[in-house]
Design a protein around this motif. Structure first.
Motif, PDB file in Angstrom:
ATOM      1  N   LEU A 194       7.013 -37.131 -36.219  1.00  0.00           N
ATOM      2  CA  LEU A 194       6.122 -38.036 -36.479  1.00  0.00           C
ATOM      3  C   LEU A 194       6.848 -39.267 -36.910  1.00  0.00           C
ATOM      4  O   LEU A 194       6.372 -40.527 -36.359  1.00  0.00           O
ATOM      5  CB  LEU A 194       5.218 -37.751 -37.450  1.00  0.00           C
ATOM      6  N   LEU A 195       7.936 -39.235 -37.866  1.00  0.00           N
ATOM      7  CA  LEU A 195       8.611 -40.414 -38.304  1.00  0.00           C
ATOM      8  C   LEU A 195       9.358 -41.149 -37.218  1.00  0.00           C
ATOM      9  O   LEU A 195       9.388 -42.198 -37.058  1.00  0.00           O
ATOM     10  CB  LEU A 195       9.536 -39.913 -39.519  1.00  0.00           C
ATOM     11  N   ASP A 196      10.054 -40.405 -36.346  1.00  0.00           N
ATOM     12  CA  ASP A 196      10.809 -40.618 -35.234  1.00  0.00           C
ATOM     13  C   ASP A 196       9.984 -41.494 -34.274  1.00  0.00           C
ATOM     14  O   ASP A 196      10.255 -42.731 -33.643  1.00  0.00           O
ATOM     15  CB  ASP A 196      11.502 -39.617 -34.411  1.00  0.00           C
ATOM     16  N   THR A 197       8.762 -40.815 -33.947  1.00  0.00           N
ATOM     17  CA  THR A 197       7.802 -41.576 -33.005  1.00  0.00           C
ATOM     18  C   THR A 197       7.104 -42.850 -33.446  1.00  0.00           C
ATOM     19  O   THR A 197       6.984 -43.715 -32.753  1.00  0.00           O
ATOM     20  CB  THR A 197       6.529 -40.741 -32.618  1.00  0.00           C
ATOM     21  N   ALA A 198       6.950 -42.957 -34.735  1.00  0.00           N
ATOM     22  CA  ALA A 198       6.501 -44.157 -35.379  1.00  0.00           C
ATOM     23  C   ALA A 198       7.416 -45.245 -35.397  1.00  0.00           C
ATOM     24  O   ALA A 198       7.239 -46.434 -34.949  1.00  0.00           O
ATOM     25  CB  ALA A 198       6.024 -43.937 -36.769  1.00  0.00           C
ATOM     26  N   GLN A 199       8.624 -44.900 -35.600  1.00  0.00           N
ATOM     27  CA  GLN A 199       9.787 -45.794 -35.622  1.00  0.00           C
ATOM     28  C   GLN A 199       9.970 -46.334 -34.128  1.00  0.00           C
ATOM     29  O   GLN A 199      10.122 -47.504 -34.149  1.00  0.00           O
ATOM     30  CB  GLN A 199      11.248 -45.172 -36.175  1.00  0.00           C
ATOM     31  N   SER A 200       9.768 -45.583 -33.291  1.00  0.00           N
ATOM     32  CA  SER A 200       9.953 -46.111 -31.984  1.00  0.00           C
ATOM     33  C   SER A 200       9.021 -46.750 -31.393  1.00  0.00           C
ATOM     34  O   SER A 200       9.135 -47.976 -30.570  1.00  0.00           O
ATOM     35  CB  SER A 200      10.112 -44.848 -30.817  1.00  0.00           C
ATOM     36  N   GLN A 228      -1.566 -38.999 -33.664  1.00  0.00           N
ATOM     37  CA  GLN A 228      -1.326 -38.706 -34.989  1.00  0.00           C
ATOM     38  C   GLN A 228      -0.752 -39.854 -35.507  1.00  0.00           C
ATOM     39  O   GLN A 228      -1.033 -40.246 -36.890  1.00  0.00           O
ATOM     40  CB  GLN A 228      -0.580 -37.344 -35.344  1.00  0.00           C
ATOM     41  N   VAL A 229       0.346 -40.598 -35.101  1.00  0.00           N
ATOM     42  CA  VAL A 229       0.959 -41.481 -35.733  1.00  0.00           C
ATOM     43  C   VAL A 229       0.087 -42.958 -36.041  1.00  0.00           C
ATOM     44  O   VAL A 229      -0.104 -43.324 -36.847  1.00  0.00           O
ATOM     45  CB  VAL A 229       2.142 -42.142 -34.682  1.00  0.00           C
ATOM     46  N   GLU A 230      -0.778 -42.819 -34.776  1.00  0.00           N
ATOM     47  CA  GLU A 230      -2.014 -43.987 -35.037  1.00  0.00           C
ATOM     48  C   GLU A 230      -2.780 -43.726 -36.315  1.00  0.00           C
ATOM     49  O   GLU A 230      -3.221 -44.514 -37.071  1.00  0.00           O
ATOM     50  CB  GLU A 230      -2.741 -43.950 -33.535  1.00  0.00           C
ATOM     51  N   ALA A 231      -3.191 -42.287 -36.302  1.00  0.00           N
ATOM     52  CA  ALA A 231      -4.055 -42.066 -37.344  1.00  0.00           C
ATOM     53  C   ALA A 231      -3.518 -42.201 -38.681  1.00  0.00           C
ATOM     54  O   ALA A 231      -3.834 -42.733 -39.799  1.00  0.00           O
ATOM     55  CB  ALA A 231      -4.509 -40.534 -37.450  1.00  0.00           C
ATOM     56  N   ILE A 232      -2.101 -41.867 -39.100  1.00  0.00           N
ATOM     57  CA  ILE A 232      -1.257 -42.210 -40.081  1.00  0.00           C
ATOM     58  C   ILE A 232      -1.270 -43.814 -40.339  1.00  0.00           C
ATOM     59  O   ILE A 232      -1.421 -43.806 -41.748  1.00  0.00           O
ATOM     60  CB  ILE A 232      -0.068 -41.481 -40.176  1.00  0.00           C
ATOM     61  N   ALA A 233      -0.922 -44.277 -39.313  1.00  0.00           N
ATOM     62  CA  ALA A 233      -0.964 -45.911 -39.609  1.00  0.00           C
ATOM     63  C   ALA A 233      -2.092 -46.711 -39.968  1.00  0.00           C
ATOM     64  O   ALA A 233      -2.281 -47.411 -40.873  1.00  0.00           O
ATOM     65  CB  ALA A 233      -0.307 -46.709 -38.198  1.00  0.00           C
ATOM     66  N   HIS A 234      -3.397 -45.816 -39.720  1.00  0.00           N
ATOM     67  CA  HIS A 234      -4.647 -46.512 -39.946  1.00  0.00           C
ATOM     68  C   HIS A 234      -5.154 -46.110 -41.498  1.00  0.00           C
ATOM     69  O   HIS A 234      -5.518 -46.789 -42.101  1.00  0.00           O
ATOM     70  CB  HIS A 234      -5.651 -45.944 -38.947  1.00  0.00           C
ATOM     71  N   GLY A 246       7.079 -48.779 -33.402  1.00  0.00           N
ATOM     72  CA  GLY A 246       6.845 -49.784 -34.214  1.00  0.00           C
ATOM     73  C   GLY A 246       5.735 -49.686 -35.171  1.00  0.00           C
ATOM     74  O   GLY A 246       5.079 -50.738 -35.404  1.00  0.00           O
ATOM     75  N   LYS A 247       5.217 -48.529 -35.450  1.00  0.00           N
ATOM     76  CA  LYS A 247       3.874 -48.136 -36.174  1.00  0.00           C
ATOM     77  C   LYS A 247       4.561 -48.017 -37.698  1.00  0.00           C
ATOM     78  O   LYS A 247       5.519 -47.283 -37.858  1.00  0.00           O
ATOM     79  CB  LYS A 247       3.260 -47.023 -35.796  1.00  0.00           C
ATOM     80  N   ASP A 248       3.827 -48.629 -38.701  1.00  0.00           N
ATOM     81  CA  ASP A 248       4.020 -48.481 -39.931  1.00  0.00           C
ATOM     82  C   ASP A 248       3.434 -47.109 -40.679  1.00  0.00           C
ATOM     83  O   ASP A 248       2.350 -47.065 -41.019  1.00  0.00           O
ATOM     84  CB  ASP A 248       3.423 -49.625 -41.007  1.00  0.00           C
TER      85      ASP A 248
END
Length: 409
Positions: free
Chosen positions: A184-190, A162-168, A192-194
């Motif tokens: 999701l925000l915590d996972t993205a931060q860990s 899901q983080v990959e999908a949000i970043a894309h 390094g996803k925008d």
């Protein structure tokens, strides 16, 4: 940017009531063509239900009873007007309770809540409600599509994907539970996803404490919440004013004394009861089992419908005392038999290793022998002996509780 979704949000109360009760008459006529409603509403003249007072005379359909009713008469207890094979989706909630989704468009009233939260046509939205059997994702998606948004069907789990999908895809908004948005925000931060494209969210299905709302805002996501159920969709929603929740326009909401169908005065905590105008699966006085209270006045945002405080707990306070179940309706019946009583509360404790119960009852001017008469009624109704304590009006908390179990573990 327009402030309101449509003209319905700013109607005066008299116009709203007139239009809604005209719609309700047609809804009742359709509903009694279904066997479940024909039985539930036997003897009711749909044309006579023209006011809130008349509506309050109809029987409640308790959500907690739907499990047994649907088991006896599958799949929907006989409350569906449209046959199952002509529905759009057949869904399942915990319980299990089964719900049909019929028709197209914003049947759950979600677009209005999304609009109030800042969602607009052309937005890309990440939807993290479950798409597996449960209605949550479809309640949101129907509103998003009606609003003209593109939807990323995230569902639940698979957090890294899901983080990959949000970043894309770079969605600007989120729908789902507030807890999972933080995940999701915590996972993205860990990782390094925008995911900084996310700017706003409409959440439901879990509590949104002030601390979590503040944290999400600090991370760039302004978050509003709404109160929804699978049977009718979005019941009430926050606006940017954040001053209570505004009732949706596709239904009528009452707040009643737990265990009864009797509306409580404005400001008093009671059970949320909802009537919807859904052509395929109408709900007439659905007792949700949730507690809330009506706020006085109208929202500072300019929307004119009634407001509630939001979800305030559960109304079902059934308790076993000395091996006997005591229900909120029984406590309400005791008060009904003694008109001099106001708010009442039955407190259950342990005394000498035995259950004990005390009924506290507000009374402005107790007549001689009233406490003894109430104690006799308490025993008649519950088949249990208990003490009665008469107290001054305003002494009992306004929290919707009519049975307080203080026995601990």
């Amino acid at each position: 940017m327009p402030e309101f979704y449509d003209r319905l949000e700013t109607r005066d109360q008299q116009a709203r009531a007139g239009e809604q009760f005209t719609m309700l008459a047609g809804t009742l006529v359709r509903a009694i063509g279904a066997p479940g409603w024909a039985k539930q509403l036997a003897g009711i003249d749909p044309r006579a239900v023209t006011s809130r007072a008349a509506l309050a005379g109809l029987p409640l359909l308790r959500k907690s009873d739907l499990v047994a009713l649907q088991r006896e008469n599958p799949p929907f207890g006989g409350f569906n007007v449209t046959p199952p094979g002509r529905m759009k989706r057949l869904l399942m909630s915990p319980g299990p309770i089964y719900e049909p989704e019929g028709g197209d468009g914003d049947i759950y009233g979600t677009a209005r809540a999304l609009f109030a939260a800042g969602f607009r046509a052309g937005d890309i939205v990440h939807n993290s409600f479950s798409y597996h059997l449960a209605p949550g994702a479809f309640v949101w998606e129907s509103g998003l599509r009606a609003l003209g948004c593109a939807v990323v069907p995230g569902g639940v789990g698979n957090t890294e994907m899901q983080v990959e999908a949000i970043a894309h895809f770079k969605p600007v908004a989120y729908g789902g539970t507030p807890d999972f948005l933080k995940v999701l925000l915590d996972t993205a931060q860990s990782a390094g996803k925008d995911v900084s494209s996310l700017k706003r969210a409409l959440v439901s299905g879990a509590a949104l404490p002030a601390s979590l709302r503040a944290e999400l805002a600090a991370r760039g996501v302004e978050t509003l919440q709404c109160y929804a159920t699978a049977e009718v969709g979005v019941i009430a929603y926050e606006t940017p004013a954040r001053d209570g929740m505004v009732i949706n326009e596709h239904l009528i909401v009452e707040i009643v004394r737990p265990g009864t169908g009797d509306p409580v005065p404005e400001g008093e905590v009671g059970e949320v009861v909802v009537t919807s105008f859904n052509a395929d699966y109408p709900m007439i006085r659905l007792a949700t089992g949730d507690l809330s209270a009506v706020l006085p006045g109208t929202s500072p945002c300019g929307r004119t419908n009634m407001r509630i405080k939001g979800w305030m707990g559960r109304a079902d306070q059934t308790t076993k005392i000395k091996g006997m179940f005591v229900h909120p309706g029984q406590v309400a019946e005791i008060a009904r038999r003694h008109p001099a009583l106001g708010r009442v509360r039955l407190t259950v404790t342990r005394v000498g290793e035995q259950d004990a119960m005390t009924l506290a009852a507000e009374c402005a001017a107790p007549a001689g022998g009233l406490a003894e008469a109430v104690a006799a009624t308490l025993q008649t109704v519950t088949k249990l002996r208990g003490e009665v304590r008469l107290v001054a009006p305003g002494s009992l908390p306004n929290d919707g509780k009519v049975i307080a179990d203080e026995r601990g573990a």
